[in-house]
Scaffold this motif. Sequence first.
Motif, PDB file in Angstrom:
ATOM      1  N   LEU A  42      62.985  21.052 -11.059  1.00 61.78           N
ATOM      2  CA  LEU A  42      62.898  19.676 -10.419  1.00 61.78           C
ATOM      3  C   LEU A  42      62.068  18.623 -11.107  1.00 61.78           C
ATOM      4  O   LEU A  42      62.245  17.319 -11.002  1.00 61.78           O
ATOM      5  CB  LEU A  42      61.981  20.191  -9.369  1.00 61.78           C
ATOM      6  N   ARG A  43      61.162  19.360 -12.088  1.00 62.58           N
ATOM      7  CA  ARG A  43      60.641  18.139 -13.020  1.00 62.58           C
ATOM      8  C   ARG A  43      61.368  17.386 -13.879  1.00 62.58           C
ATOM      9  O   ARG A  43      61.512  16.441 -13.984  1.00 62.58           O
ATOM     10  CB  ARG A  43      59.463  18.798 -13.827  1.00 62.58           C
ATOM     11  N   GLU A  44      62.429  18.330 -14.272  1.00 65.62           N
ATOM     12  CA  GLU A  44      63.292  17.639 -15.491  1.00 65.62           C
ATOM     13  C   GLU A  44      64.261  16.740 -14.834  1.00 65.62           C
ATOM     14  O   GLU A  44      64.810  15.882 -15.519  1.00 65.62           O
ATOM     15  CB  GLU A  44      64.087  18.800 -15.853  1.00 65.62           C
ATOM     16  N   ILE A  45      64.623  16.906 -13.543  1.00 62.58           N
ATOM     17  CA  ILE A  45      65.427  15.872 -12.918  1.00 62.58           C
ATOM     18  C   ILE A  45      64.678  14.650 -12.231  1.00 62.58           C
ATOM     19  O   ILE A  45      65.402  13.874 -11.407  1.00 62.58           O
ATOM     20  CB  ILE A  45      66.476  16.353 -12.062  1.00 62.58           C
ATOM     21  N   GLY A  46      63.335  14.698 -12.442  1.00 61.48           N
ATOM     22  CA  GLY A  46      62.598  13.668 -11.868  1.00 61.48           C
ATOM     23  C   GLY A  46      62.441  13.548 -10.410  1.00 61.48           C
ATOM     24  O   GLY A  46      61.910  12.838  -9.762  1.00 61.48           O
ATOM     25  N   ALA A  47      62.561  15.055  -9.817  1.00 63.56           N
ATOM     26  CA  ALA A  47      62.279  14.972  -8.377  1.00 63.56           C
ATOM     27  C   ALA A  47      60.859  14.943  -7.961  1.00 63.56           C
ATOM     28  O   ALA A  47      60.344  14.552  -6.930  1.00 63.56           O
ATOM     29  CB  ALA A  47      62.717  16.240  -7.860  1.00 63.56           C
ATOM     30  N   LEU A  48      59.827  15.194  -9.040  1.00 69.03           N
ATOM     31  CA  LEU A  48      58.502  15.197  -8.931  1.00 69.03           C
ATOM     32  C   LEU A  48      57.771  13.820  -8.708  1.00 69.03           C
ATOM     33  O   LEU A  48      56.855  13.432  -7.887  1.00 69.03           O
ATOM     34  CB  LEU A  48      57.593  16.283  -9.800  1.00 69.03           C
ATOM     35  N   LYS A  49      58.545  12.876  -9.346  1.00 69.55           N
ATOM     36  CA  LYS A  49      58.074  11.441  -9.340  1.00 69.55           C
ATOM     37  C   LYS A  49      58.682  10.622  -8.387  1.00 69.55           C
ATOM     38  O   LYS A  49      58.670   9.602  -8.401  1.00 69.55           O
ATOM     39  CB  LYS A  49      57.909  11.034 -10.772  1.00 69.55           C
ATOM     40  N   ILE A  50      59.605  11.125  -7.531  1.00 72.00           N
ATOM     41  CA  ILE A  50      60.811  10.328  -6.968  1.00 72.00           C
ATOM     42  C   ILE A  50      59.797   9.338  -5.938  1.00 72.00           C
ATOM     43  O   ILE A  50      60.682   8.442  -5.607  1.00 72.00           O
ATOM     44  CB  ILE A  50      61.552  11.316  -6.137  1.00 72.00           C
ATOM     45  N   VAL A  51      58.783   9.561  -5.410  1.00 66.72           N
ATOM     46  CA  VAL A  51      58.326   8.761  -4.410  1.00 66.72           C
ATOM     47  C   VAL A  51      57.182   7.876  -4.980  1.00 66.72           C
ATOM     48  O   VAL A  51      56.409   7.037  -4.479  1.00 66.72           O
ATOM     49  CB  VAL A  51      57.411   9.595  -3.160  1.00 66.72           C
ATOM     50  N   LEU A  52      56.995   7.845  -6.321  1.00 68.22           N
ATOM     51  CA  LEU A  52      56.267   6.920  -7.090  1.00 68.22           C
ATOM     52  C   LEU A  52      56.670   5.348  -6.829  1.00 68.22           C
ATOM     53  O   LEU A  52      57.872   5.262  -6.743  1.00 68.22           O
ATOM     54  CB  LEU A  52      55.948   7.481  -8.456  1.00 68.22           C
ATOM     55  N   PRO A  53      55.714   4.386  -7.111  1.00 67.29           N
ATOM     56  CA  PRO A  53      56.216   3.053  -7.384  1.00 67.29           C
ATOM     57  C   PRO A  53      57.444   2.707  -8.319  1.00 67.29           C
ATOM     58  O   PRO A  53      57.285   3.285  -9.365  1.00 67.29           O
ATOM     59  CB  PRO A  53      55.074   2.351  -7.691  1.00 67.29           C
ATOM     60  N   GLY A  54      58.603   2.066  -7.611  1.00 71.31           N
ATOM     61  CA  GLY A  54      59.783   1.660  -8.439  1.00 71.31           C
ATOM     62  C   GLY A  54      60.759   3.014  -8.340  1.00 71.31           C
ATOM     63  O   GLY A  54      61.671   2.609  -9.058  1.00 71.31           O
ATOM     64  N   HIS A  56      63.179   6.394  -6.894  1.00 70.42           N
ATOM     65  CA  HIS A  56      64.114   6.212  -5.760  1.00 70.42           C
ATOM     66  C   HIS A  56      63.739   5.884  -4.515  1.00 70.42           C
ATOM     67  O   HIS A  56      64.044   5.343  -3.484  1.00 70.42           O
ATOM     68  CB  HIS A  56      65.071   7.326  -6.190  1.00 70.42           C
ATOM     69  N   LEU A  57      62.493   6.777  -4.111  1.00 70.94           N
ATOM     70  CA  LEU A  57      62.175   6.845  -2.655  1.00 70.94           C
ATOM     71  C   LEU A  57      60.758   6.511  -2.718  1.00 70.94           C
ATOM     72  O   LEU A  57      59.731   7.109  -1.920  1.00 70.94           O
ATOM     73  CB  LEU A  57      62.488   8.435  -2.129  1.00 70.94           C
ATOM     74  N   ASP A  58      60.451   5.321  -3.568  1.00 70.11           N
ATOM     75  CA  ASP A  58      59.198   4.671  -3.333  1.00 70.11           C
ATOM     76  C   ASP A  58      58.522   4.581  -2.103  1.00 70.11           C
ATOM     77  O   ASP A  58      59.217   4.089  -1.164  1.00 70.11           O
ATOM     78  CB  ASP A  58      59.462   3.298  -3.987  1.00 70.11           C
ATOM     79  N   PHE A  59      57.164   5.184  -1.875  1.00 72.01           N
ATOM     80  CA  PHE A  59      56.559   5.109  -0.680  1.00 72.01           C
ATOM     81  C   PHE A  59      56.280   3.561   0.041  1.00 72.01           C
ATOM     82  O   PHE A  59      55.984   3.488   0.982  1.00 72.01           O
ATOM     83  CB  PHE A  59      55.209   5.899  -0.951  1.00 72.01           C
ATOM     84  N   ASN A  60      56.460   2.722  -1.060  1.00 72.79           N
ATOM     85  CA  ASN A  60      56.273   1.151  -0.485  1.00 72.79           C
ATOM     86  C   ASN A  60      57.260   0.702   0.237  1.00 72.79           C
ATOM     87  O   ASN A  60      57.184  -0.362   0.877  1.00 72.79           O
ATOM     88  CB  ASN A  60      55.993   0.357  -1.814  1.00 72.79           C
TER      89      ASN A  60
END
Length: 379
Positions: A42-54, A56-60
Amino acid sequence: MIETINETFNQISFQNTLTEIEQMAAVSEHHPEGLKKEFDLLREIGALKIVLPGEHLDFNKPNMPALLTLLKDVGKANLSVGRIFEGHINTLYLIHLYANEEQKNNWFEGVKEYGHLFGVWNTQAQNGIEFKLVNDKLIISGNKTFCSGVGLVNRALITGNINYGERVGWQMSIVDMAKITDDKINKETWKPLGMKASGSYTVDFSGYELTDDELLYKPGIYLKQPYFSGGAIRFAAVHLGGAEAVAHNTIKYLKELNRTEDPIQRMRIANIMSQLVAGQLWLEKAGENYDKWLENKEFEQNLIAFANMTRTTIEDICLRIMDESNKCVGARGLMAPYTLERIFRDLTFYLRQPAPDATRLNIAVFFINKNNVSYGTNI
Ligand SMILES: Cc1cc2nc3c(=O)[nH]c(=O)nc-3n(C[C@H](O)[C@H](O)[C@H](O)COP(=O)(O)OP(=O)(O)OC[C@H]3O[C@@H](n4cnc5c(N)ncnc54)[C@H](O)[C@@H]3O)c2cc1C
């Protein structure tokens, strides 16, 4: 599947990763390293950071329907992975809501640069957490139970009582799990019916020295509404993923045994699929309503009531789907190596979440206090 694709998150790699996670589930349940490989993937495909600013699923941005779909898909692959992943997303949301800029930079950087995994551990027994001032140092004493993902989690949000100066009440802190030695983790407490792979052990945090920048906002904020109750739609999404896996494996099993021509089996499949689609519609609407109502104080109670109804209805849907599936596949279909054996155990156990009765009573109170019981988009 999440709805849109952009360069930061590749939909095809994501689906391939979930397939891999699903295929590993039977072995992972008994693997000494737990779900390490799954979270590396999950880390490798970027799923762990997916909600961070900028990302794919940015919480903002209003991304709740897509986030719920993502959680459902992870839950469908493996409910234990879904549980830990949901805890990670929940922690990042609490940081997004309540951390100061410096803390956000630090914790978000940990996810982006080092692939840190986060978790929220709020549940405790009688010997729960206290933050005490000892020789001018803030020291933790006590234990947390149900610490999902301990051993994999790098930063854990833990809550506890604090009482010094102006800080009085239920405080959040984020601790560095590298400072917690293995002897503080009690694996003997974890003998569950299902969700074994979530490794939700008891952890003794006594003696941990907290720094000021590990305290997250002021006491009491963890329970702030509508975020606290509204967040239940996230675990409901993971649960529904489990129900989707039950539906999928039930039909697969009946096909393998050439039993799909039977009208009674067909009737049960119809019931299963109608329940599942109802759950998907609830989830979709819950995500839309969350985004629509979050910033509007006037709709705070509506948001909470809708989240409460989504959570309890999806619980009922999961139970009904398991009941129908149980009869479809019979004893043979509920034995390993058939996948349903494990998914039934996992889903049955994971459906037990806090205050199910109180949640239903709160739904009743909302409608009793309302002048009009009919609801369109605004309940
Ligand atoms: C797989 C799994 C992973 C988890 N991971 C985490 C995690 O990472 N972090 C975390 O913080 N928590 C975690 N939890 C804990 C979870 O959030 C809940 O706290 C827990 O599942 C609730 O447990 P329970 O069903 O024993 O609750 P109980 O509160 O004992 O509820 C059981 C039943 O008793 C009823 N009841 C409750 N209080 C009363 C009362 N006073 N009188 C009469 N009836 C009552 C309830 O309505 C319910 O019907 C996890 C739980 C599971 C199952």
